[in-house]
Design a protein around this motif. Sequence first.
Motif, PDB file in Angstrom:
ATOM      1  N   LEU A 139       3.437  -0.017   4.649  1.00  0.00           N
ATOM      2  CA  LEU A 139       2.908  -0.897   3.604  1.00  0.00           C
ATOM      3  C   LEU A 139       2.296  -0.083   2.468  1.00  0.00           C
ATOM      4  CD1 LEU A 139       1.231  -3.803   5.634  1.00  0.00           C
ATOM      5  CD2 LEU A 139       3.292  -3.922   4.232  1.00  0.00           C
ATOM      6  N   PHE A 140       1.567   0.971   2.840  1.00  0.00           N
ATOM      7  CA  PHE A 140       0.952   1.809   1.809  1.00  0.00           C
ATOM      8  C   PHE A 140       2.022   2.453   0.933  1.00  0.00           C
ATOM      9  CE2 PHE A 140      -1.098   5.591   0.096  1.00  0.00           C
ATOM     10  CZ  PHE A 140      -2.312   5.086  -0.326  1.00  0.00           C
ATOM     11  N   ALA A 141       3.090   2.961   1.562  1.00  0.00           N
ATOM     12  CA  ALA A 141       4.179   3.568   0.796  1.00  0.00           C
ATOM     13  C   ALA A 141       4.889   2.542  -0.077  1.00  0.00           C
ATOM     14  CB  ALA A 141       5.172   4.232   1.750  1.00  0.00           C
ATOM     15  N   LEU A 142       5.059   1.335   0.474  1.00  0.00           N
ATOM     16  CA  LEU A 142       5.727   0.274  -0.283  1.00  0.00           C
ATOM     17  C   LEU A 142       4.938  -0.113  -1.524  1.00  0.00           C
ATOM     18  CD1 LEU A 142       8.060  -1.823  -0.369  1.00  0.00           C
ATOM     19  CD2 LEU A 142       6.606  -3.335   1.005  1.00  0.00           C
ATOM     20  N   SER A 143       3.619   0.040  -1.483  1.00  0.00           N
ATOM     21  CA  SER A 143       2.781  -0.366  -2.606  1.00  0.00           C
ATOM     22  C   SER A 143       3.140   0.377  -3.891  1.00  0.00           C
ATOM     23  CB  SER A 143       1.305  -0.149  -2.278  1.00  0.00           C
ATOM     24  OG  SER A 143       0.991   1.234  -2.223  1.00  0.00           O
ATOM     25  N   PHE A 144       3.685   1.596  -3.759  1.00  0.00           N
ATOM     26  CA  PHE A 144       4.005   2.374  -4.953  1.00  0.00           C
ATOM     27  C   PHE A 144       5.206   1.791  -5.709  1.00  0.00           C
ATOM     28  CE2 PHE A 144       1.568   5.339  -2.379  1.00  0.00           C
ATOM     29  CZ  PHE A 144       0.700   5.858  -3.319  1.00  0.00           C
ATOM     30  N   LEU A 189      -1.049  -4.486  -1.230  1.00  0.00           N
ATOM     31  CA  LEU A 189      -0.272  -3.836  -0.172  1.00  0.00           C
ATOM     32  C   LEU A 189      -0.907  -2.510   0.236  1.00  0.00           C
ATOM     33  CD1 LEU A 189       3.371  -4.453  -1.463  1.00  0.00           C
ATOM     34  CD2 LEU A 189       2.291  -5.496   0.540  1.00  0.00           C
ATOM     35  N   ALA A 190      -1.416  -1.770  -0.737  1.00  0.00           N
ATOM     36  CA  ALA A 190      -2.035  -0.480  -0.424  1.00  0.00           C
ATOM     37  C   ALA A 190      -3.281  -0.665   0.435  1.00  0.00           C
ATOM     38  CB  ALA A 190      -2.384   0.262  -1.720  1.00  0.00           C
ATOM     39  N   ILE A 191      -4.107  -1.649   0.077  1.00  0.00           N
ATOM     40  CA  ILE A 191      -5.330  -1.898   0.850  1.00  0.00           C
ATOM     41  C   ILE A 191      -4.986  -2.352   2.263  1.00  0.00           C
ATOM     42  CG2 ILE A 191      -7.371  -3.372   1.023  1.00  0.00           C
ATOM     43  CD1 ILE A 191      -7.417  -3.369  -2.072  1.00  0.00           C
ATOM     44  N   ALA A 192      -4.014  -3.283   2.363  1.00  0.00           N
ATOM     45  CA  ALA A 192      -3.614  -3.767   3.685  1.00  0.00           C
ATOM     46  C   ALA A 192      -3.073  -2.632   4.535  1.00  0.00           C
ATOM     47  CB  ALA A 192      -2.560  -4.867   3.537  1.00  0.00           C
ATOM     48  N   GLY A 193      -2.208  -1.797   3.959  1.00  0.00           N
ATOM     49  CA  GLY A 193      -1.647  -0.682   4.703  1.00  0.00           C
ATOM     50  C   GLY A 193      -2.704   0.315   5.134  1.00  0.00           C
ATOM     51  N   PHE A 194      -3.636   0.614   4.228  1.00  0.00           N
ATOM     52  CA  PHE A 194      -4.704   1.561   4.561  1.00  0.00           C
ATOM     53  C   PHE A 194      -5.559   1.050   5.715  1.00  0.00           C
ATOM     54  CE2 PHE A 194      -9.180   2.754   4.026  1.00  0.00           C
ATOM     55  CZ  PHE A 194      -9.085   4.131   4.190  1.00  0.00           C
ATOM     56  N   LEU A 195      -5.959  -0.239   5.653  1.00  0.00           N
ATOM     57  CA  LEU A 195      -6.816  -0.790   6.698  1.00  0.00           C
ATOM     58  C   LEU A 195      -6.108  -0.795   8.056  1.00  0.00           C
ATOM     59  CD1 LEU A 195      -8.490  -3.756   4.776  1.00  0.00           C
ATOM     60  CD2 LEU A 195      -9.529  -1.567   5.413  1.00  0.00           C
ATOM     61  N   LEU A 196      -4.821  -1.174   8.064  1.00  0.00           N
ATOM     62  CA  LEU A 196      -4.067  -1.180   9.314  1.00  0.00           C
ATOM     63  C   LEU A 196      -3.930   0.239   9.879  1.00  0.00           C
ATOM     64  CD1 LEU A 196      -1.197  -3.724   8.557  1.00  0.00           C
ATOM     65  CD2 LEU A 196      -2.975  -3.969  10.290  1.00  0.00           C
ATOM     66  N   ALA A 197      -3.552   1.174   9.016  1.00  0.00           N
ATOM     67  CA  ALA A 197      -3.351   2.551   9.477  1.00  0.00           C
ATOM     68  C   ALA A 197      -4.671   3.169   9.927  1.00  0.00           C
ATOM     69  CB  ALA A 197      -2.730   3.378   8.351  1.00  0.00           C
ATOM     70  N   ARG A 198      -5.736   2.920   9.194  1.00  0.00           N
ATOM     71  CA  ARG A 198      -7.043   3.490   9.551  1.00  0.00           C
ATOM     72  C   ARG A 198      -7.518   2.973  10.904  1.00  0.00           C
ATOM     73  NH1 ARG A 198     -12.274   1.814   9.153  1.00  0.00           N
ATOM     74  NH2 ARG A 198     -13.878   3.403   8.763  1.00  0.00           N
ATOM     75  N   ASP A 199      -7.364   1.657  11.113  1.00  0.00           N
ATOM     76  CA  ASP A 199      -7.790   1.082  12.388  1.00  0.00           C
ATOM     77  C   ASP A 199      -6.998   1.681  13.546  1.00  0.00           C
ATOM     78  OD1 ASP A 199      -9.098  -1.118  14.060  1.00  0.00           O
ATOM     79  OD2 ASP A 199      -6.981  -1.597  14.331  1.00  0.00           O
ATOM     80  N   ARG A 250       7.074   0.067 -12.865  1.00  0.00           N
ATOM     81  CA  ARG A 250       8.246  -0.196 -12.029  1.00  0.00           C
ATOM     82  C   ARG A 250       8.481  -1.681 -11.873  1.00  0.00           C
ATOM     83  NH1 ARG A 250       8.130   4.222  -7.076  1.00  0.00           N
ATOM     84  NH2 ARG A 250       7.999   6.068  -8.388  1.00  0.00           N
ATOM     85  N   SER A 251       7.400  -2.447 -11.774  1.00  0.00           N
ATOM     86  CA  SER A 251       7.556  -3.890 -11.600  1.00  0.00           C
ATOM     87  C   SER A 251       8.235  -4.514 -12.798  1.00  0.00           C
ATOM     88  CB  SER A 251       6.184  -4.530 -11.370  1.00  0.00           C
ATOM     89  OG  SER A 251       6.315  -5.910 -11.217  1.00  0.00           O
ATOM     90  N   ARG A 252       7.867  -4.023 -14.002  1.00  0.00           N
ATOM     91  CA  ARG A 252       8.484  -4.605 -15.201  1.00  0.00           C
ATOM     92  C   ARG A 252       9.949  -4.227 -15.287  1.00  0.00           C
ATOM     93  NH1 ARG A 252       3.368  -3.556 -17.364  1.00  0.00           N
ATOM     94  NH2 ARG A 252       3.929  -1.480 -18.092  1.00  0.00           N
TER      95      ARG A 252
END
Length: 231
Positions: free
Chosen positions: A90-95, A212-222, A101-103
């Motif tokens: 998820l963290f990687a996907l956030s980039f 996505l970055a926050i969600a990925g970080f929290l999951l990975a950290r836990d 890139r979104s535009r």
Amino acid sequence: MSVGLLLPLAGLALVDSTSIGTLFIPIWLLLAPGRVDARRILVYLGTITVFYFAVGLLLAFGGSRLADLLGGAMDNRQVLWAQLVLGVGLFALSFRYDGKRSRRSGGVLRWRDRATSGDSSARWLAGLALLAALAEVATMLPYLGAVGLLTTSGLGAVELVGLLAGYCLVMVLPAVLLLAARMALPRLVEPVLVRLNGWIERHSGGMLGWILAIAGFLLARDAAFRLGLFD
């Protein structure tokens, strides 16, 4: 029921009110050519509200039973490694969802096209609401946090259901207020909606990336801490 519980819930609900489903799509529907049909847009917002309310009830009253059924499965090292991989993914996907890139790739514009290209019937708008809500389930961190606060607050079932319903109503309140203003003062409100739409197109991709970055970080950290990787 304390102010210490109500204030965080209100803040989380207001954060949730700025998502694609609860604000962006309603703004695009209000900007669509032709006469604004308030009943149809209220069907859309009602569908979003009911969906989130149902998910909240499932999480609040079914989560503990599910945890009992799973037993210690969530402490299994294989499960924790899978959680770590998911978090890093998820963290990687956030980039992919930074503003530039979104535009270039269309990003949130695809949702704008969905919102403005349909036949605007009540059934179509209800389907669009469900599609948007389902797409946001993976990133509904404020809502998950709110449900967590409610389930650990020691409230009775009636109070919990009432607060959850209130939370879901606050989520769509900004969109309802914009609809009322658009109906009452169209000439004054339309330029505001146009400016909001421009801001959405410029910044929405970056917002999704941060979520996505926050969600990925929290999951990975836990997972990393529970695996003892930092010991």
